[in-house]
Write an enzyme that holds these catalytic residues in place. Sequence first.
Site, PDB file in Angstrom:
ATOM      1  N   ASP A  12       0.848  -1.191   0.000  1.00  0.00           N
ATOM      2  CA  ASP A  12       0.000   0.000   0.000  1.00  0.00           C
ATOM      3  C   ASP A  12       0.886   1.244   0.000  1.00  0.00           C
ATOM      4  O   ASP A  12       1.662   1.473   0.926  1.00  0.00           O
ATOM      5  CB  ASP A  12      -0.905  -0.002   1.233  1.00  0.00           C
ATOM      6  CG  ASP A  12      -2.079   0.946   1.090  1.00  0.00           C
ATOM      7  OD1 ASP A  12      -1.869   2.083   0.645  1.00  0.00           O
ATOM      8  OD2 ASP A  12      -3.210   0.546   1.424  1.00  0.00           O
ATOM      9  N   SER A  20      -7.094   4.368  -1.643  1.00  0.00           N
ATOM     10  CA  SER A  20      -6.849   2.919  -1.572  1.00  0.00           C
ATOM     11  C   SER A  20      -8.102   2.083  -1.756  1.00  0.00           C
ATOM     12  O   SER A  20      -7.997   0.882  -2.030  1.00  0.00           O
ATOM     13  CB  SER A  20      -6.196   2.566  -0.224  1.00  0.00           C
ATOM     14  OG  SER A  20      -4.918   3.130  -0.127  1.00  0.00           O
ATOM     15  N   THR A  67      -7.837  -2.068   1.597  1.00  0.00           N
ATOM     16  CA  THR A  67      -7.333  -3.134   0.722  1.00  0.00           C
ATOM     17  C   THR A  67      -8.008  -4.473   0.986  1.00  0.00           C
ATOM     18  O   THR A  67      -8.599  -5.069   0.078  1.00  0.00           O
ATOM     19  CB  THR A  67      -5.804  -3.252   0.844  1.00  0.00           C
ATOM     20  OG1 THR A  67      -5.206  -2.049   0.356  1.00  0.00           O
ATOM     21  CG2 THR A  67      -5.275  -4.440   0.059  1.00  0.00           C
ATOM     22  N   PHE A 112      -4.550  -9.314  15.895  1.00  0.00           N
ATOM     23  CA  PHE A 112      -3.452  -9.146  16.842  1.00  0.00           C
ATOM     24  C   PHE A 112      -3.353  -7.753  17.450  1.00  0.00           C
ATOM     25  O   PHE A 112      -2.534  -7.533  18.334  1.00  0.00           O
ATOM     26  CB  PHE A 112      -2.137  -9.532  16.145  1.00  0.00           C
ATOM     27  CG  PHE A 112      -2.171 -10.930  15.600  1.00  0.00           C
ATOM     28  CD1 PHE A 112      -2.038 -12.017  16.443  1.00  0.00           C
ATOM     29  CD2 PHE A 112      -2.391 -11.159  14.247  1.00  0.00           C
ATOM     30  CE1 PHE A 112      -2.101 -13.312  15.956  1.00  0.00           C
ATOM     31  CE2 PHE A 112      -2.455 -12.453  13.750  1.00  0.00           C
ATOM     32  CZ  PHE A 112      -2.312 -13.530  14.601  1.00  0.00           C
ATOM     33  N   GLU A 113      -4.179  -6.824  17.008  1.00  0.00           N
ATOM     34  CA  GLU A 113      -4.237  -5.486  17.591  1.00  0.00           C
ATOM     35  C   GLU A 113      -5.682  -4.982  17.486  1.00  0.00           C
ATOM     36  O   GLU A 113      -6.443  -5.408  16.612  1.00  0.00           O
ATOM     37  CB  GLU A 113      -3.306  -4.512  16.855  1.00  0.00           C
ATOM     38  CG  GLU A 113      -1.827  -4.700  17.132  1.00  0.00           C
ATOM     39  CD  GLU A 113      -1.424  -4.306  18.545  1.00  0.00           C
ATOM     40  OE1 GLU A 113      -2.102  -3.438  19.148  1.00  0.00           O
ATOM     41  OE2 GLU A 113      -0.440  -4.870  19.047  1.00  0.00           O
ATOM     42  N   ASP A 132       2.054   2.701   3.555  1.00  0.00           N
ATOM     43  CA  ASP A 132       1.223   3.881   3.307  1.00  0.00           C
ATOM     44  C   ASP A 132       1.144   4.774   4.535  1.00  0.00           C
ATOM     45  O   ASP A 132       1.277   6.001   4.439  1.00  0.00           O
ATOM     46  CB  ASP A 132      -0.171   3.399   2.909  1.00  0.00           C
ATOM     47  CG  ASP A 132      -1.149   4.525   2.662  1.00  0.00           C
ATOM     48  OD1 ASP A 132      -0.990   5.241   1.661  1.00  0.00           O
ATOM     49  OD2 ASP A 132      -2.086   4.684   3.480  1.00  0.00           O
ATOM     50  N   HIS A 164       2.233   8.702   4.989  1.00  0.00           N
ATOM     51  CA  HIS A 164       1.270   9.733   5.377  1.00  0.00           C
ATOM     52  C   HIS A 164       1.773  10.545   6.573  1.00  0.00           C
ATOM     53  O   HIS A 164       1.518  11.746   6.673  1.00  0.00           O
ATOM     54  CB  HIS A 164      -0.078   9.107   5.722  1.00  0.00           C
ATOM     55  CG  HIS A 164      -0.943   8.801   4.542  1.00  0.00           C
ATOM     56  ND1 HIS A 164      -1.210   9.736   3.569  1.00  0.00           N
ATOM     57  CD2 HIS A 164      -1.604   7.666   4.179  1.00  0.00           C
ATOM     58  CE1 HIS A 164      -2.005   9.193   2.645  1.00  0.00           C
ATOM     59  NE2 HIS A 164      -2.252   7.937   2.994  1.00  0.00           N
ATOM     60  N   HIS A 208      -1.170   2.684  -5.158  1.00  0.00           N
ATOM     61  CA  HIS A 208      -0.869   4.057  -5.559  1.00  0.00           C
ATOM     62  C   HIS A 208       0.524   4.407  -5.052  1.00  0.00           C
ATOM     63  O   HIS A 208       1.153   3.632  -4.329  1.00  0.00           O
ATOM     64  CB  HIS A 208      -1.900   5.035  -4.973  1.00  0.00           C
ATOM     65  CG  HIS A 208      -2.027   4.903  -3.477  1.00  0.00           C
ATOM     66  ND1 HIS A 208      -1.076   5.378  -2.599  1.00  0.00           N
ATOM     67  CD2 HIS A 208      -2.973   4.309  -2.708  1.00  0.00           C
ATOM     68  CE1 HIS A 208      -1.431   5.102  -1.364  1.00  0.00           C
ATOM     69  NE2 HIS A 208      -2.574   4.439  -1.386  1.00  0.00           N
TER      70      HIS A 208
END
Length: 520
Positions: free
Chosen positions: A60, A109, A172, A289-290, A336, A340, A378
Amino acid sequence: MKALLVLLLLAQLCSASLVPEREKDPEYWRRQAQETLRNALRLQRLNQNVAKNLILFLGDGMGVSTVTAARILKGQLHGQGEESLLEMDKFPFVALAKTYNTNAQVPDSAGTATAYLCGVKANEGTLGVSAGVTRDRCNTTKGQEVTSILRWAKEAGKAVGIVTTTRVTHATPSAAYAHSANRDWYSDGEMPPDALEGGCKDIARQLVENIPDIEVILGGGRKYMYPRNASDVEYPHEEKQRGTRLDGRNLVQAWREAKPRGKVAEYVWHRRGLLALNLTRVDFLLGLFEPGDMMYELDRNNDTDPSLSEMVSVAIRMLQKNPRGFFLLVEGGRIDHGHHEGKAKQALHEAVELDRAIGLATRLTSTQDTLSVVTADHSHVFTFGGYTPRGNPIFGLAPMQSDVDRKPFTSILYGNGPGYKIVAGERENVSAVDFAHADYQAQSAVPLRQETHGGEDVAVFARGPMAHLLHGVHEQNYIPHAMAYAACIGSNRGHCNAAAHPATPLLLPFLGLLLLLLLC
C-alpha cells in the site's frame, strides 16, 4: 561559496573511494549484461501452465521511488547497497499500472482496491461497487456490487486467505469481500444513521457474513468485532481500544458459529497462539493481533505480535491443504501509513518486511503452479535525491547545503506533509535534529497534517504461470482479469478446455493436424 566547493570536492573523493574494485573493470558490466541477456532469452519459453495457486502482494503506497529506496535500505542492512536486489526485483515480468479512480486523478486505496481485486474501476472511497455508487450514499449501493477474485477463487473450489498489517476491515482487504459506499464504515459505530436505516452493513459484519468460508484472515482490527465499550483482551484499561459496535454483537463468536459442524475454527490474538497451532487440524483461522492496525515493524512487540512474514508462512501452509489450490491476498499496509505521517524510515522498513514475506512465499511454493504478482495501489509524494554518493545512508544527508538558505538537507524529502517546519522564520536546520530516528518526519515543501498520495503509475511484478500477460502499461483493473485467466477461474474460462492443455488453446489446430497425420 568556498565551503560549498570544499564539501563537493570531499564528496567526490569519498564517492570515488566507494566504487568496488570489480566495477572499475568494464568486463564486469559486460558479463553482467550478457548474463541478463541469457536470462531474457530463456523467457521466450513461456510458462503457460494453469496457475493452481495465486498470490497477490500489495504494497500500500509502494510507488517506484519507495521500491528503489527500500532496495537500497535492504542492501545497507546486509552490508550491500544500490546493487542489491529485492525479492520482487527477481520477478521476470514487469508492467506499469495506471492508478486513477473513476472520479479522481490521484486515487485512494478503496477505489484502487476495487480495481485490482474486482476488475472494475470505481470512485474514491468506495469498496466493491461500481462507479455508479457515490461515496457516503448508502442508497446508491444496491445492484452496483461487484465481486472479487477472492470470491471467484472460492467459487472454483480453492482455499482463500487474507493477510494484512492493517486492520482486516481496512480498504485493501475489505474490497475482497465487502460492498460499501464508504471505506470508513468499519463497524456500525462508524456509520451515520441514514446508512443504518437504509440497510447498509458495516464492513466487519460483511467480513463474517458475505463469504463466511474464508479459510485464513490475519491482521489487526479487534475492536470492530466487539460491542461498544467492551474491554480489549490485550489493553483492558485503554479506553480507545475498546469495542465499537452499536448492535451489541460479538462478531468473533458469530464467525465461529457460521462454520459447518465438524470443522475446526480457531481464533487467536497473540503471536504465541498463532505459532503454536497444529495447522493440520485447523480448517478456519482468524487472527486479530491489535485493536486497530498492527504495529510498525520497527515498533512491533515480538512477544505478542507476529511479523508479516510469520503470518504469510502460516497462511500458505494452511491454504496448501486444499488440493485445488488457493488465492492469497497479502498486504504490506503500513508502508502507506508511514508515508502519510512523513516517517520514511517506518515506511521503508515496512516495504523491506513485505519483500521478506515475498521471498518466504517463493520458497514455500513453485513457479510451475503458482502465479505471484506484486504491485501497489498508488504512490506517494516521496522522493530521494541531492546527488548523494554511492553508499550514502538512505536516511542520511545530501552531500551539499542548499545554495539558497545555506542549510543542509536530507536526501529523502516529501512534496507535502507534516515535515514542513519553520524555525525563527527559516527552514529548520536538520543537522540539529535526529534525522535517522524511526519517527523523524522528513521535510516537505507544503505543510499538511497528512502527506498525500501520488498520482503516477505503479509497478507490477509477475512470476509463474502466464505471468507474461502482465506487460507494458495497463489499467489497474486488468490485473485480476489476467490472474483469473491464468488460473481458469472467474467468467473468462473459454480457454480452459479439457480437449487440450487449459492454458494453451493455440495448440488446438496443431493437435488436430497431428491427429489427422496419425490416422493417415
